[in-house]
Design an enzyme around this catalytic site. Structure first.
Site, PDB file in Angstrom:
ATOM      1  N   ASP A   1      38.962  41.786  31.231  1.00  0.00           N
ATOM      2  CA  ASP A   1      38.732  43.029  31.962  1.00  0.00           C
ATOM      3  C   ASP A   1      39.363  42.877  33.342  1.00  0.00           C
ATOM      4  O   ASP A   1      39.478  41.766  33.861  1.00  0.00           O
ATOM      5  CB  ASP A   1      37.218  43.261  32.071  1.00  0.00           C
ATOM      6  CG  ASP A   1      36.884  44.613  32.650  1.00  0.00           C
ATOM      7  OD1 ASP A   1      37.688  45.547  32.483  1.00  0.00           O
ATOM      8  OD2 ASP A   1      35.824  44.746  33.285  1.00  0.00           O
TER       9      ASP A   1
ATOM     10  N   ASP B   1      31.955  43.183  30.776  1.00  0.00           N
ATOM     11  CA  ASP B   1      30.683  43.301  31.484  1.00  0.00           C
ATOM     12  C   ASP B   1      29.851  44.484  30.999  1.00  0.00           C
ATOM     13  O   ASP B   1      28.652  44.525  31.210  1.00  0.00           O
ATOM     14  CB  ASP B   1      30.908  43.422  32.999  1.00  0.00           C
ATOM     15  CG  ASP B   1      31.846  44.575  33.353  1.00  0.00           C
ATOM     16  OD1 ASP B   1      32.290  45.299  32.435  1.00  0.00           O
ATOM     17  OD2 ASP B   1      32.141  44.753  34.549  1.00  0.00           O
TER      18      ASP B   1
ATOM     19  N   ASP C   1      32.172  46.662  25.967  1.00  0.00           N
ATOM     20  CA  ASP C   1      32.876  45.418  25.618  1.00  0.00           C
ATOM     21  C   ASP C   1      32.187  44.641  24.500  1.00  0.00           C
ATOM     22  O   ASP C   1      32.796  43.753  23.893  1.00  0.00           O
ATOM     23  CB  ASP C   1      32.975  44.507  26.848  1.00  0.00           C
ATOM     24  CG  ASP C   1      33.737  45.151  27.993  1.00  0.00           C
ATOM     25  OD1 ASP C   1      34.792  45.741  27.722  1.00  0.00           O
ATOM     26  OD2 ASP C   1      33.274  45.077  29.143  1.00  0.00           O
TER      27      ASP C   1
END
Length: 884
Positions: free
Chosen positions: A326, A631, A635
């Protein structure tokens, strides 16, 4: 149904509800029966006792249990108990790891709002969110969680934080108008509010269009529930190893027992020796040593800011070939920061990253000292037209409120302003930010009654509304040339992935109307802010090290493509010919097309949870071992499908952490690099102790086999074989499991996950060293037996001691694949301690009279020890100086 395309009237008709009345009780009952409760469903949980029994269905474990039973029936209780304890410990560890993994959906449920405010029969009532049905009119305000998927019909400065679903870090401003476009992903449906997201600003009302598993959150829950757990390379290799060892051990044991019976040895004696050999050949201590090695690796990881939730994940990281990371918070600070200011026709650079309030304003690399410049006014106005505040938490500045407002506030503090500088001003009127207007305005009044309008917003909106511009000489008419220069500054900032905010003002007279429609005209433009979420300083070096180690770093983000591309270029993730793919392009691609393009793609922008899952699957289809960071709830499915899921400890949701294998305490990409280094070292250590254990076991079996084939008496009795297996093998093997990393561990390419456990010459080393250990042990036995054929116990003691000494010297050769002297022999103090302990225990069973009859040993002389040490050193001396 594309709810975002419907206007309020059509929405009410479709759902048969009036926004000013809400649903009636009969409608509610009917819809609850039709749609069910507003909860996230999950598959039926496996009972704990079944989950526990599943840990013992591995073939190697079943063979060990059978050996335990037979050893117990034959009276070898110590061996039986030792094996049983090891099997039980591993079963318990596996049980708790699986139980934790099943908690992901429970944590997902906790994101739902517990209470919802709904309109029923014209009255606002509070009900448990699970009772909300499709068609309910709901309202929400700052701090509330959205109870279901809602089509927004009324807003007051409404903004929601959707990073858990979309991965985008900034709050999303909501409006009520229908959107005519097709194929919009969740992050672009700005007239919708989604279950589990948080209202960060303002308030609103909406009509529920999806509940339970029919929400965006429900779709993620379905993905999470249906995603299969990936078997790690280590688990596969150990399973393969177990099967090979069992077949080889059973074959050799049958051969030894058969040869012994053929040569006239008693059947009972040979059967007992055969069971002992079988247990010796199957390294039942291997799972325990692997667990210990991984556990100690975990302790080292904690010191490096990483918490391992699944032991096998440490080793899996060691062969990772792709890291899907990310952007926000992992590669960047997740702290919106003013980096540039365009004012008076000049671009100033602002130093200091994140929310630290120390920094300078530079022009041509020189600090701006002029306290009477228009810069002072711009920063003051940015601080006044602002709802954010800064507080100190755990020694760090934290912004409460909108990140953009926070960035303007921090910039003002860098100049020298403080919170009390707001006190002389009173806010007379506020026109809140709206996603259609793309601006916010306030009217302030100072101590002398002077009034001033301050407006901030999108530059393309404020520029047409500005008639004047603030220059070094004061307020002047805004010319076409100045407008053009401002537009060029906007483009320049956008190319650097900076988000631009313009700020302007207007001095009001006492006769000026405060009508919102008339206020925001004839503005004086002061300048532009250029903001960004800055990359972490240590990430560039970590990305470079990963590249040297043959690991591809891929950025996956919900942010816009140009922002992601700029950050990727800065961090040297995106090579010259590397591609950037957006979510809408991914949607149009088939899985096969994605697999074809996946190798050349380094940045994925504006992606959804389904996209992330497809990206991970595509890399795995190409044979990669994929580490996936994240996070948010969005995800979790991709993390669960990846070979190793890495959650953010600070910003990560509980759902993400439960679905992960590794949690980063500092949310830092650089920590992943340290974890990979640790993982590679652990795998190499596992190879070292497998090499040591199996070479020792081969030596034990061969010395017995050769003796039977030559018609000799048994050179080792069963209790000696079991003692060597449990003591001499165990302690040094465990010490090898914590050996220090070799210098070039991060200079090699990733290990091929299909690489066999015996690759890179390990099989040859095991067999060649094992044969030599067996041969020297047999030679020692023959020499001693021929010297005194009437004293078999003496010859067996010599053989027993030679076997132990040969193994204890050989363990130092196992530390390197090059040669015994390639590394400092005394570097691993645990190994030195283990060897000394094993040697001391050998001396105890030889020289302590009460133990001599148990272990069938006799006292040895100094000359005996010269023979033992000389022969025991021979396997290492012959092979220790070569790589083969």
């Amino acid at each position: 149904m594309k709810w975002y395309q419907l206007n309020q009237k059509k929405l009410e008709e479709t759902l048969q509800v009036k926004a000013d009345v809400g649903l009636g009780e009969k409608q509610v009952a009917k819809r609850r029966q039709q749609y069910g409760e507003n909860v996230l469903a999950a598959k039926k949980k496996i009972p704990g006792w079944i989950l526990f029994l599943k840990q013992f269905q591995d073939f190697m474990v079943l063979i060990l249990l059978a050996a335990t039973l037979i050893a117990g029936l034959l009276g070898e209780y110590i061996d039986a108990i030792a094996i049983m304890v090891i099997v039980l410990i591993n079963g318990i560890i596996g049980y708790f790891q699986e139980q934790k993994a099943e908690n992901s959906l429970e944590k997902l449920k906790e994101l739902s709002a517990p209470i919802a405010s709904v309109k029923r029969d014209g009255q606002w009532v509070k009900i448990p969110s699970k009772e909300v049905v499709v068609g309910d009119v709901v309202r929400f305000a700052s701090g509330d969680r959205i109870p279901a998927d809602v089509r927004v019909i009324q807003t007051t400065s409404l903004e929601t934080e959707e990073s858990a679903l979309t991965g985008e870090s900034l709050p999303v401003a909501k409006h009520t108008k229908e959107i005519r476009m097709d194929g919009l992903e969740a992050q672009d449906q700005v007239n919708m509010a989604f279950m589990g997201t948080l209202v960060t600003r303002g308030s609103g009302e909406g009509i529920v269009v999806g509940t339970g598993m029919k929400t965006v959150m429900g779709q993620i829950a379905t993905l999470l529930d249906n995603t299969k757990k990936t078997i790690t390379p280590l688990e596969m290799k150990l399973a393969e190893l177990g099967k090979i060892l069992i077949v080889v051990a059973l074959f050799l044991t049958i051969l030894v027992v058969g040869a012994g019976i053929f040569r006239g040895h008693p059947m009972y004696e040979m059967f007992l020796a055969g069971i002992s050999l079988a247990v010796a050949a199957i390294p039942e201590g291997l799972p325990a040593i692997v667990t210990v090695a991984l556990s100690l690796g975990v302790q080292r990881m904690i010191k490096k800011k990483a918490i391992v939730r699944k032991l096998s994940a440490v080793e899996t990281l060691g062969c990772a070939s792709v890291i899907c990371s990310d952007k926000t918070g992992t590669m960047t600070e997740n702290q919106m920061t003013v980096k540039e200011i365009y004012i008076n026709g000049k671009t100033l650079y602002v130093t200091g990253d994140g929310y630290q309030t120390q920094g300078d304003f530079l022009y041509n690399q020189k600090k701006i000292e002029d306290t009477h410049s228009s810069l002072k006014s711009m920063l003051l106005y940015g601080m006044l037209c602002n709802h954010a505040s800064i507080s100190l938490k755990k020694g760090k500045n934290v912004v409460d409120g909108d990140p953009t407002d926070g960035a303007l506030l921090v910039a003002a503090y860098k100049y020298g302003f403080h919170e009390n500088d707001k006190q002389p001003f009173r806010i007379v009127k506020e026109i809140p930010f709206d996603s259609n207007r793309k601006r916010m305005s306030i009217v302030i009044e100072d101590e002398n009654g002077m009034r001033l309008l301050i407006t901030k917003g999108a530059p393309d909106i404020l520029l047409p509304k500005s008639s004047y511009i603030q220059t070094e000489d004061g307020k002047t008419v805004l010319t076409k040339e100045q407008s053009k220069k401002t537009e060029q500054a906007m483009v320049s900032m956008a190319e650097k992935a900076l988000r631009t905010i313009a700020i302007g003002f207007r001095v009001l007279s006492s006769s000026d109307s405060l009508d919102s429609a008339l206020l925001e005209e004839d503005l004086t433009l002061i300048g532009l802010y250029g903001l960004m979420d800055p990359p972490r300083k240590e990430v560039k070096a970590a990305v470079r090290e990963c590249k040297e180690a043959g690991i591809k770093t891929v950025m996956i983000t919900g942010d816009h493509a140009h922002t992601a591309k700029a950050i990727a270029n800065h961090l040297e993730i995106l090579p010259e010919r590397g591609k950037v793919l957006e979510g809408k392009e991914l949607t149009q691609m088939s899985d096969a097309e994605l697999v074809d393009k996946i190798e050349e793609t380094y940045v994925f922008a504006r992606v959804t949870p389904e996209h992330k899952l497809r990206i991970v699957n595509a890399f795995q289809e190409k044979g990669h071992i994929v580490a996936m960071t994240g996070d948010g709830v969005n995800d979790a499915p991709a993390m669960k499908a990846s070979d190793i899921g890495i959650a953010m400890g600070i910003s990560g949701t509980d759902v993400t952490k439960e679905a992960s294998s590794l949690v980063l305490m500092d949310d830092n990409f650089a920590t992943i690099k340290s974890a990979i280094q640790e993982g590679r070292n652990i795998y190499e250590n596992i190879r070292k102790f497998i090499r040591y254990l199996l070479a020792s076991n081969v030596g034990e079996i061969l010395v017995m086999l050769f003796a039977m084939l030559l018609g000799l008496p048994l050179p080792l009795v069963p209790v000696q074989i079991l003692w060597v297996n449990l003591v001499t093998d165990g302690l040094p093997a465990m010490a090898l499991g914590v050996d220090q990393a070799e210098e070039d561990v991060m200079k090699r390419g990733p290990r091929n996950p299909r690489e066999g456990i015996f690759s890179r010459g390990l099989g040859y080393k095991i067999i060649s060293r094992g044969i030599l250990i067996g041969v020297v042990t047999l030679i020692a036995f023959i020499v001693a037996y021929q010297n005194d054929p009437s004293n078999l116990v003496y010859a067996q003691t010599i053989a027993f001691s030679t076997l132990v000494v040969a193994q204890l010297i050989h363990v130092f050769d196992c530390r390197s694949e090059k040669s015994i002297f390639a590394r400092n022999l005394f570097e691993n103090r645990y190994l030195i301690l283990a060897v000394l302990s094993s040697m001391l225990l050998l001396l105890v069973v030889i020289y302590f009279p009460p133990l001599q009859p148990i272990f069938h040993t006799v006292t040895l002389s100094a000359i005996d020890w010269l023979l033992i040490v000389g022969l025991g050193a021979l396997p290492t001396v012959l092979f220790g100086f070569t790589k083969k």
